[in-house]
Design a protein around this motif. Sequence first.
Motif, PDB file in Angstrom:
ATOM      1  N   TYR A 199      34.380  36.648  41.746  1.00 21.24           N
ATOM      2  CA  TYR A 199      33.648  35.385  41.594  1.00 21.24           C
ATOM      3  C   TYR A 199      33.611  34.626  42.920  1.00 21.24           C
ATOM      4  O   TYR A 199      32.594  34.036  43.283  1.00 21.24           O
ATOM      5  CB  TYR A 199      34.274  34.526  40.492  1.00 21.24           C
ATOM      6  N   GLY A 200      34.707  34.690  43.679  1.00 20.04           N
ATOM      7  CA  GLY A 200      34.745  34.052  44.995  1.00 20.04           C
ATOM      8  C   GLY A 200      33.744  34.681  45.945  1.00 20.04           C
ATOM      9  O   GLY A 200      33.100  33.983  46.747  1.00 20.04           O
ATOM     10  N   ILE A 201      33.579  35.994  45.872  1.00 22.14           N
ATOM     11  CA  ILE A 201      32.588  36.694  46.709  1.00 22.14           C
ATOM     12  C   ILE A 201      31.186  36.213  46.343  1.00 22.14           C
ATOM     13  O   ILE A 201      30.374  35.922  47.222  1.00 22.14           O
ATOM     14  CB  ILE A 201      32.710  38.220  46.535  1.00 22.14           C
ATOM     15  N   THR A 223      25.612  43.736  39.891  1.00 22.91           N
ATOM     16  CA  THR A 223      25.309  44.142  41.260  1.00 22.91           C
ATOM     17  C   THR A 223      26.563  44.090  42.115  1.00 22.91           C
ATOM     18  O   THR A 223      26.862  45.022  42.877  1.00 22.91           O
ATOM     19  CB  THR A 223      24.229  43.219  41.861  1.00 22.91           C
ATOM     20  N   LEU A 224      27.304  42.991  41.999  1.00 22.76           N
ATOM     21  CA  LEU A 224      28.513  42.823  42.796  1.00 22.76           C
ATOM     22  C   LEU A 224      29.531  43.908  42.491  1.00 22.76           C
ATOM     23  O   LEU A 224      30.049  44.560  43.400  1.00 22.76           O
ATOM     24  CB  LEU A 224      29.137  41.453  42.550  1.00 22.76           C
ATOM     25  N   TYR A 225      29.832  44.125  41.222  1.00 19.21           N
ATOM     26  CA  TYR A 225      30.879  45.089  40.888  1.00 19.21           C
ATOM     27  C   TYR A 225      30.440  46.524  41.155  1.00 19.21           C
ATOM     28  O   TYR A 225      31.276  47.367  41.482  1.00 19.21           O
ATOM     29  CB  TYR A 225      31.399  44.860  39.467  1.00 19.21           C
ATOM     30  N   GLY A 226      29.150  46.810  41.089  1.00 17.06           N
ATOM     31  CA  GLY A 226      28.655  48.119  41.518  1.00 17.06           C
ATOM     32  C   GLY A 226      28.873  48.309  43.014  1.00 17.06           C
ATOM     33  O   GLY A 226      29.311  49.370  43.473  1.00 17.06           O
ATOM     34  N   ILE A 252      36.813  48.824  51.712  1.00 13.16           N
ATOM     35  CA  ILE A 252      37.674  47.750  51.219  1.00 13.16           C
ATOM     36  C   ILE A 252      38.770  48.395  50.393  1.00 13.16           C
ATOM     37  O   ILE A 252      38.670  49.578  50.029  1.00 13.16           O
ATOM     38  CB  ILE A 252      36.911  46.710  50.352  1.00 13.16           C
ATOM     39  N   MET A 253      39.818  47.627  50.115  1.00 13.10           N
ATOM     40  CA  MET A 253      40.870  48.115  49.228  1.00 13.10           C
ATOM     41  C   MET A 253      41.388  46.945  48.406  1.00 13.10           C
ATOM     42  O   MET A 253      41.267  45.783  48.820  1.00 13.10           O
ATOM     43  CB  MET A 253      41.993  48.782  50.011  1.00 13.10           C
ATOM     44  N   PRO A 254      41.938  47.260  47.240  1.00 13.38           N
ATOM     45  CA  PRO A 254      42.517  46.184  46.431  1.00 13.38           C
ATOM     46  C   PRO A 254      43.667  45.538  47.191  1.00 13.38           C
ATOM     47  O   PRO A 254      44.404  46.207  47.910  1.00 13.38           O
ATOM     48  CB  PRO A 254      43.034  46.913  45.183  1.00 13.38           C
ATOM     49  N   TRP A 255      43.796  44.248  47.031  1.00 13.35           N
ATOM     50  CA  TRP A 255      44.880  43.514  47.657  1.00 13.35           C
ATOM     51  C   TRP A 255      45.793  43.010  46.563  1.00 13.35           C
ATOM     52  O   TRP A 255      45.378  42.209  45.730  1.00 13.35           O
ATOM     53  CB  TRP A 255      44.336  42.368  48.503  1.00 13.35           C
ATOM     54  N   LYS A 289      42.465  38.405  38.015  1.00 11.24           N
ATOM     55  CA  LYS A 289      41.524  38.479  39.132  1.00 11.24           C
ATOM     56  C   LYS A 289      41.939  39.583  40.089  1.00 11.24           C
ATOM     57  O   LYS A 289      43.085  39.641  40.535  1.00 11.24           O
ATOM     58  CB  LYS A 289      41.472  37.153  39.886  1.00 11.24           C
ATOM     59  N   LYS A 290      40.987  40.446  40.410  1.00  9.30           N
ATOM     60  CA  LYS A 290      41.232  41.491  41.398  1.00  9.30           C
ATOM     61  C   LYS A 290      40.728  40.964  42.743  1.00  9.30           C
ATOM     62  O   LYS A 290      39.599  40.489  42.836  1.00  9.30           O
ATOM     63  CB  LYS A 290      40.499  42.779  41.035  1.00  9.30           C
ATOM     64  N   GLU A 291      41.564  41.076  43.761  1.00 14.20           N
ATOM     65  CA  GLU A 291      41.172  40.649  45.096  1.00 14.20           C
ATOM     66  C   GLU A 291      41.074  41.873  45.991  1.00 14.20           C
ATOM     67  O   GLU A 291      41.741  42.886  45.767  1.00 14.20           O
ATOM     68  CB  GLU A 291      42.170  39.637  45.654  1.00 14.20           C
ATOM     69  N   TYR A 292      40.242  41.758  47.024  1.00 14.55           N
ATOM     70  CA  TYR A 292      39.974  42.877  47.909  1.00 14.55           C
ATOM     71  C   TYR A 292      40.078  42.422  49.359  1.00 14.55           C
ATOM     72  O   TYR A 292      39.856  41.258  49.672  1.00 14.55           O
ATOM     73  CB  TYR A 292      38.563  43.428  47.654  1.00 14.55           C
ATOM     74  N   VAL A 293      40.402  43.364  50.223  1.00  9.74           N
ATOM     75  CA  VAL A 293      40.483  43.091  51.651  1.00  9.74           C
ATOM     76  C   VAL A 293      39.743  44.221  52.383  1.00  9.74           C
ATOM     77  O   VAL A 293      39.747  45.370  51.936  1.00  9.74           O
ATOM     78  CB  VAL A 293      41.953  42.970  52.113  1.00  9.74           C
ATOM     79  N   ILE A 294      39.090  43.874  53.489  1.00 14.30           N
ATOM     80  CA  ILE A 294      38.368  44.875  54.263  1.00 14.30           C
ATOM     81  C   ILE A 294      39.369  45.747  55.029  1.00 14.30           C
ATOM     82  O   ILE A 294      40.387  45.253  55.513  1.00 14.30           O
ATOM     83  CB  ILE A 294      37.335  44.209  55.204  1.00 14.30           C
TER      84      ILE A 294
END
Length: 90
Positions: free
Chosen positions: A4-6, A24-27, A38-41, A49-54
Motif C-alpha cells: 500500500y505504501g508503494i 498490477t502492483l502485486y503482479g 527485490i527481496m522481502p524485508w 504487511k509484507k515489506e520489500y527492499v531493493i
Amino acid sequence: MHGYGIMQNVSVLSGGRVELGAGTLYGAINTLLKKRWIMPWETNKSSRKKEYVITDLGKGTVDREMKRLTELLENSKKIVGGETHAEKSV
C-alpha cells in the motif's frame, strides 16, 4: 515499503498521474521477486504487511535503465533540435 505504501508513493511521485491497482502492483512485485531485483524485508513477524527492499542486482538494473533512458532523452533532444548526423552531412 509495503504494498500500500508503494501504491501511495507512486501516486505522489507521478503527481497523481499513475494510480497502481493492487493486482498490477502485486503482479509486478512477484516478477521483481522472481528476478531477484527485490527481496522481502523481515521486520515485525506479527504484522500482515509484507515489506520489500531493493537488492544490489535491482539497483544495478535501475542504474542501467536510467542510463538508457538518459541516452534516449538526449538523442530525442538532438533530433528535435535538428542536430542529427544526417542533417549535418547534407
